[in-house]
Design a protein around this motif. Sequence first.
Motif, PDB file in Angstrom:
ATOM      1  N   LYS A  45       0.900  -1.310   0.001  1.00 53.10           N
ATOM      2  CA  LYS A  45       0.055   0.103   0.024  1.00 53.10           C
ATOM      3  C   LYS A  45       0.812   1.051   0.047  1.00 53.10           C
ATOM      4  N   THR A  46       0.275   2.212  -0.744  1.00 54.97           N
ATOM      5  CA  THR A  46       1.256   3.423  -0.916  1.00 54.97           C
ATOM      6  C   THR A  46       0.643   4.636   0.089  1.00 54.97           C
ATOM      7  N   HIS A  47      -0.031   4.184   1.117  1.00 56.02           N
ATOM      8  CA  HIS A  47      -0.773   4.946   1.959  1.00 56.02           C
ATOM      9  C   HIS A  47      -0.770   4.398   3.330  1.00 56.02           C
ATOM     10  N   LYS A  48      -1.279   5.203   4.370  1.00 57.27           N
ATOM     11  CA  LYS A  48      -1.126   4.749   5.773  1.00 57.27           C
ATOM     12  C   LYS A  48      -2.339   3.694   6.111  1.00 57.27           C
ATOM     13  N   LEU A  49      -2.007   2.878   6.729  1.00 58.62           N
ATOM     14  CA  LEU A  49      -2.854   1.709   7.166  1.00 58.62           C
ATOM     15  C   LEU A  49      -4.440   2.175   7.331  1.00 58.62           C
ATOM     16  N   SER A  50      -4.992   1.312   6.825  1.00 62.73           N
ATOM     17  CA  SER A  50      -6.493   1.599   6.972  1.00 62.73           C
ATOM     18  C   SER A  50      -7.443   0.234   7.186  1.00 62.73           C
ATOM     19  N   HIS A  51      -8.645   0.425   7.664  1.00 61.83           N
ATOM     20  CA  HIS A  51      -9.426  -0.826   8.016  1.00 61.83           C
ATOM     21  C   HIS A  51      -9.613  -1.667   6.960  1.00 61.83           C
ATOM     22  N   GLN A  52      -9.920  -1.022   5.723  1.00 66.10           N
ATOM     23  CA  GLN A  52     -10.085  -1.781   4.178  1.00 66.10           C
ATOM     24  C   GLN A  52      -8.694  -2.628   3.924  1.00 66.10           C
ATOM     25  N   ASP A  53      -7.588  -2.056   4.151  1.00 64.65           N
ATOM     26  CA  ASP A  53      -6.591  -2.941   3.832  1.00 64.65           C
ATOM     27  C   ASP A  53      -6.278  -4.057   4.736  1.00 64.65           C
ATOM     28  N   ILE A  54      -6.664  -3.857   6.072  1.00 61.14           N
ATOM     29  CA  ILE A  54      -6.395  -4.985   7.017  1.00 61.14           C
ATOM     30  C   ILE A  54      -7.296  -6.152   6.648  1.00 61.14           C
ATOM     31  N   GLY A  55      -8.850  -5.746   6.417  1.00 59.88           N
ATOM     32  CA  GLY A  55      -9.788  -6.629   6.053  1.00 59.88           C
ATOM     33  C   GLY A  55      -9.298  -7.492   4.727  1.00 59.88           C
ATOM     34  N   GLN A  56      -8.951  -6.727   3.928  1.00 57.00           N
ATOM     35  CA  GLN A  56      -8.407  -7.316   2.464  1.00 57.00           C
ATOM     36  C   GLN A  56      -7.177  -8.479   2.638  1.00 57.00           C
ATOM     37  N   LEU A  57      -6.306  -7.942   3.632  1.00 52.46           N
ATOM     38  CA  LEU A  57      -5.376  -9.140   3.833  1.00 52.46           C
ATOM     39  C   LEU A  57      -5.882 -10.371   4.576  1.00 52.46           C
ATOM     40  N   ASP A  58      -6.694  -9.942   5.744  1.00 48.46           N
ATOM     41  CA  ASP A  58      -7.319 -10.940   6.449  1.00 48.46           C
ATOM     42  C   ASP A  58      -8.120 -11.949   5.225  1.00 48.46           C
ATOM     43  N   MET A  59      -8.910 -11.478   4.393  1.00 49.76           N
ATOM     44  CA  MET A  59      -9.627 -12.264   3.548  1.00 49.76           C
ATOM     45  C   MET A  59      -8.551 -13.066   2.796  1.00 49.76           C
TER      46      MET A  59
END
Length: 343
Positions: free
Chosen positions: A250-264
């Motif tokens: 990711k080229t931005h700061k940590l987000s809820h969407q990123d975490i959910g995507q990785l978990d999936m």
Amino acid sequence: MAELQNNIVNDIRRIIDESRYAAFGAVNSIAVQTYWNIGKKIVEEEQHGQDRADYGKRLIRQLSDELTKEYGNAFSKRNLDYYRKFYICFRDYEIVNACVHNLTWTHFRRVLAVASQESREWYIREASEQQWSTRELDRNISTQYYERLLSNQRKGLPLSKAVSEKADPLEYIKSPVVAEFLGFHNNSDYNESQLERALIDNLEKFIMELGKGFAFVERQKHIVTETGDFYIDLVFYNYRMKCFVLFELKTHKLSHQDIGQLDMYVRMYDDTIKDENDNPTVGVLLCTDTDSTIAKYSVLNDNDRLFAAKYMAFMPTQEELQQEIERQKQFFISTHSKMEDEQ
């Protein structure tokens, strides 16, 4: 006949090269052992002086004057100081003896600049086991590889106790990740595709930065489900942990969407790709910055298979890196408190 002669010549060349390599290794080993013993002798002699510091300076100066006449610059005052420090830093000769077979004096001398005893011993053992070149060792020390490992960011544990032999992801994942080799400047603008391309173009350096046990598997891993198509940025396998490690970029700061995507992605990989002999898949989100609040109230919190790590696409100063290590340490502690209690 000509082919036979060529085969014989090649065989003899191999014998000569192997013998020369063995001879070089033997000479290097003896040299390192010699320097350790010289350092030991100097320290023992210093301890008999009433004023150790002043006596030590005079002793090394006098030794240098005498020895350089007979043996050359290998015994200059500067080198004798190194030999003395070598013994002081590695009084346990078993450590030196165990590593000297594939490390040079330059390796040992570089490690002398490391401040703590735990760190020195870790770097020298890793350099020996992983067969780091002196250049690789220098970069790993300069970027504080050991201190960036998540295993060394556990709350209340000294460094020496934070390292164990078990296949713990915390011992193979670090934060921040220093990726100056990508070629981006501090204020460069780039998208995720460009970041991925830069990592692939510098794959060998990226693997070296990731650390031991990582092998590249695939980029943009395609997984098809009943509901759609998904693409995982980078897939590695770590043969020490015996598991797949997924990296999302990711080229931005940590987000809820990123975490959910990785978990999936991790769950999907376990269900569709992982073999029964593999350990559960690990997911690492590489982002430009972490956020304790977002991590705390997401599936990242207290998950021993999901991690967020900041990457730095430039080489920071020592002060900047130390500050960032401390920030990431606090981030790790705040989001993995239950994991801390289980240690």
